[in-house]
Scaffold this active site. Sequence first.
Site, PDB file in Angstrom:
ATOM      1  N   ASP A   1      34.482  72.582  52.212  1.00  0.00           N
ATOM      2  CA  ASP A   1      35.062  71.754  51.152  1.00  0.00           C
ATOM      3  C   ASP A   1      36.529  71.523  51.513  1.00  0.00           C
ATOM      4  O   ASP A   1      37.077  72.190  52.403  1.00  0.00           O
ATOM      5  CB  ASP A   1      34.920  72.486  49.815  1.00  0.00           C
ATOM      6  CG  ASP A   1      35.610  71.769  48.680  1.00  0.00           C
ATOM      7  OD1 ASP A   1      35.374  70.563  48.517  1.00  0.00           O
ATOM      8  OD2 ASP A   1      36.406  72.419  47.970  1.00  0.00           O
TER       9      ASP A   1
ATOM     10  N   ASP B   1      39.534  70.137  48.867  1.00  0.00           N
ATOM     11  CA  ASP B   1      40.440  70.507  47.773  1.00  0.00           C
ATOM     12  C   ASP B   1      40.048  71.857  47.183  1.00  0.00           C
ATOM     13  O   ASP B   1      38.896  72.061  46.788  1.00  0.00           O
ATOM     14  CB  ASP B   1      40.397  69.455  46.657  1.00  0.00           C
ATOM     15  CG  ASP B   1      40.852  68.093  47.125  1.00  0.00           C
ATOM     16  OD1 ASP B   1      41.866  67.615  46.622  1.00  0.00           O
ATOM     17  OD2 ASP B   1      40.194  67.496  48.007  1.00  0.00           O
TER      18      ASP B   1
ATOM     19  N   ASP C   1      35.167  76.499  47.266  1.00  0.00           N
ATOM     20  CA  ASP C   1      35.736  77.226  46.130  1.00  0.00           C
ATOM     21  C   ASP C   1      35.074  76.893  44.811  1.00  0.00           C
ATOM     22  O   ASP C   1      35.378  77.514  43.790  1.00  0.00           O
ATOM     23  CB  ASP C   1      37.218  76.874  45.996  1.00  0.00           C
ATOM     24  CG  ASP C   1      37.401  75.430  45.524  1.00  0.00           C
ATOM     25  OD1 ASP C   1      37.959  75.226  44.423  1.00  0.00           O
ATOM     26  OD2 ASP C   1      36.981  74.511  46.241  1.00  0.00           O
TER      27      ASP C   1
END
Length: 222
Positions: free
Chosen positions: A12, A14, A175
Site C-alpha cells: 500500500d 498512504d 496499514d
Amino acid sequence: MRFKNKKLLIFDLDGTLINSIPDLTTAINKMLESLEIDPVPLEKIKSFIGNGAKKLVSRSLNYTNDNNVPKELFDKAFPKFMKFYKANPCEETFLYPGVEETLKYLNDKSYKMMICTNKPIEFVEPILEKLNIKIHFQKWIGENSLSEKKPSGEPLLHLAKEANVTVEDCLMIGDSKNDILSASNAKMESIGLSYGYNYDEDINQFNPTVVLNEFITLKTLL
C-alpha cells in the site's frame, strides 16, 4: 515467523510507505475554503483516508454539512480537490521511518516490488519520484487503474499475474483494513502495519498473517 519463498511484495502507499496527511489536508481545506465551507481538522481527515479520493472528499463535505451533501455540491467540490492536490501532492508528505532503508534492503535481495493503492493513479508516480523511491518498484496501480479497487482481491490478483507469480508467491503489506481484506479476498498472506491510518481501528481486528509496529521490522521476516 519468517515468510519464505516470497517473490512479489505488494505495498500500500498512504499510511504504509508515506504519510500524506499534511498535503491531503491542505488540498481538502483549500477546496472547502473555495466553497466557503469551514475547514476540517487534520486528525479528522486522517480517519477519512483509505477508500480513494471521492470518498475522502465526500467524508470531508459530510463533516461540515451534517451528513447531507447534495450531489451538485460534490460535483463542484471534487474537481477543485483534484486541482489543489495535483498542484502540490508532495510538499509536506514524507516517508515513514525505516522505509527507504528497508526498500533498498529488499531490492538488494531481488524481490519484485509493486504498489497497490486506492489513491488516484495520476498522483502516485510524482510522489514516488519526489521521495526518491520510484526505483524500487516495477509497477503501481491506483483506484482508477482497474474496474475494482481494494478491498476487492482483484487488484492483487492482477499484480500477481503481471509479475507472472502465484498467489502463494505474494505478500500484501499495508496499514488499512482495505489492504488486509483485499489480501484475504485474493487468498494471499498479509502483513498489517499498526502505525498507519485505518479509520482509527486496530489492524489486528482484520486478521493479517502478521502485525508489525515498525516498517523496518520487515527485514527480519524477509
